[in-house]
Design a protein around this motif. Structure first.
Motif, PDB file in Angstrom:
ATOM      1  N   ASN A 155      30.504  47.741  47.321  1.00  0.00           N
ATOM      2  CA  ASN A 155      32.102  47.556  47.254  1.00  0.00           C
ATOM      3  C   ASN A 155      32.879  48.719  48.136  1.00  0.00           C
ATOM      4  O   ASN A 155      34.010  48.909  47.609  1.00  0.00           O
ATOM      5  CB  ASN A 155      32.582  47.943  45.684  1.00  0.00           C
ATOM      6  CG  ASN A 155      31.800  46.916  44.819  1.00  0.00           C
ATOM      7  OD1 ASN A 155      32.045  45.499  45.213  1.00  0.00           O
ATOM      8  ND2 ASN A 155      31.436  47.096  43.709  1.00  0.00           N
ATOM      9  N   GLU A 156      32.318  49.163  49.053  1.00  0.00           N
ATOM     10  CA  GLU A 156      32.842  50.007  49.952  1.00  0.00           C
ATOM     11  C   GLU A 156      33.324  49.427  51.289  1.00  0.00           C
ATOM     12  O   GLU A 156      32.032  49.172  52.024  1.00  0.00           O
ATOM     13  CB  GLU A 156      32.130  51.501  50.181  1.00  0.00           C
ATOM     14  CG  GLU A 156      32.050  52.319  48.852  1.00  0.00           C
ATOM     15  CD  GLU A 156      31.508  53.409  48.857  1.00  0.00           C
ATOM     16  OE1 GLU A 156      31.345  53.899  50.042  1.00  0.00           O
ATOM     17  OE2 GLU A 156      31.097  54.013  48.001  1.00  0.00           O
TER      18      GLU A 156
ATOM     19  N   GLY B 203      29.875  45.625  53.072  1.00  0.00           N
ATOM     20  CA  GLY B 203      31.354  45.927  52.746  1.00  0.00           C
ATOM     21  C   GLY B 203      32.247  44.528  52.395  1.00  0.00           C
ATOM     22  O   GLY B 203      31.275  43.785  51.829  1.00  0.00           O
TER      23      GLY B 203
END
Length: 247
Positions: A115-116, A122
Motif C-alpha cells: 500500500n505504498e 505499489g
C-alpha cells in the motif's frame, strides 16, 4: 528432490508459533505421505526478533531492495529485502569483510502489496486480492547456506493467530517457508507482511530472479538479493541427513 533435516545449535532450535496446548496445524495433522515427509524434514526456525544484526550492505538501490513477485496475471506480492553483516560490524562491505563473515538475508513479503506507491509494486498492483498465501520460497539453491533460517513469529501471530506455523524445508538445495494456517478462518493474506531470513557464508552479487510466493493457488516470482557465484561453497541443504532426526 533433495529434502533433508539438520541438527542446529540449541540457540536456533526455537519452537514454532503454536504451543503444545494448542490444536495441531494442518501440517502436524499430515494427511498424506508427502505432507508427513515434509514435516519430518523441517528445519527448526529461529525467531527474527532474536537476531542481533549489524550494518546492511548498501548497493545501487541503497540498503534495501524492493521488487514485485509476479506472473502473467499480475503482481501477487511486494518484496523488500536487505542483507546484513554481524552485529559487531558498523559497515557492511563484502570487499573489506573478514574471512568467515556470515551474511543474513532478510525478506519482507507483503501479499498483494504494501500500500505504498513508492515501493515494490505499489499502485501498479493488478492482481486479484490475495486471499491465501501458502509459501515463500527460493527458486535457486541457497548458496553458502549455514543451516540457520527463520521468520518473524510475532508477525505470523498477528497475521494468522495462535494456529500460525511456518515449516522450513529444503527443495533441491533451495529453501521453502510453508505457511500453515489450517483450513478456513484467518490466512496469510492481502497486505499482511511476514519477514523471512536465512544466513549464508557468501555475500550477494546483487538482485537475482531467485524468489517466489505461492498465493491464490498460483506461483509468482521476482528478484531479491542472492549470493554471488561461489563454486564449492557449502549449502547445508546438501549436508548428510541426521539419522533419526525429527522436526
Amino acid at each position: 528432490m533433495n529434502k533433508i533435516v539438520f541438527a542446529l545449535p540449541l540457540s536456533l532450535a526455537l519452537a514454532a508459533c503454536g504451543s503444545a496446548d494448542e490444536p495441531p496445524t494442518d501440517l502436524e495433522n499430515a494427511e498424506s505421505d508427502g505432507a508427513a515427509a515434509a514435516l519430518a524434514r523441517n528445519i527448526e526456525a529461529g525467531e527474527f526478533l532474536d537476531l542481533d544484526l549489524g550494518a546492511k550492505i548498501v548497493g545501487p538501490q541503497g540498503p534495501e531492495v524492493t521488487s514485485a513477485l509476479s506472473n502473467a496475471e499480475g503482481n501477487f506480492a511486494d518484496l523488500r529485502s536487505f542483507v546484513a553483516c554481524p552485529a559487531d560490524m558498523t559497515e557492511c562491505d563484502p570487499a573489506a569483510a573478514p574471512e568467515g563473515t556470515i551474511y543474513t538475508y532478510v525478506h519482507v513479503v507483503y501479499p498483494g502489496e504494501d500500500n505504498e506507491a513508492g515501493t515494490g509494486s505499489g499502485e501498479g498492483n493488478d492482481s486479484s486480492d490475495v486471499e491465501r498465501a501458502t509459501a515463500f520460497r527460493m527458486t535457486r539453491p541457497a548458496t553458502g547456506f549455514t543451516g540457520a533460517a527463520g521468520y518473524s513469529k510475532d508477525e505470523a501471530m498477528a497475521a494468522i493467530g495462535a494456529k500460525a506455523d511456518v515449516v522450513i524445508t529444503c527443495d533441491d538445495g533451495a529453501l521453502v517457508w510453508t505457511v500453515s494456517a489450517g483450513d478456513g478462518g484467518d490466512q496469510w493474506e492481502q497486505a499482511e507482511p511476514l519477514t523471512f531470513w536465512w544466513q549464508s557464508t557468501v555475500a550477494p552479487a546483487g538482485p537475482a530472479a531467485a524468489y517466489a510466493i505461492d498465493a491464490n493457488y498460483a506461483q509468482a516470482t521476482g528478484s531479491g538479493p542472492y549470493p554471488a557465484d561461489a563454486p564449492g561453497a557449502p549449502n547445508a541443504c546438501n549436508a548428510p541427513a541426521v539419522a533419526g532426526a525429527e522436526g
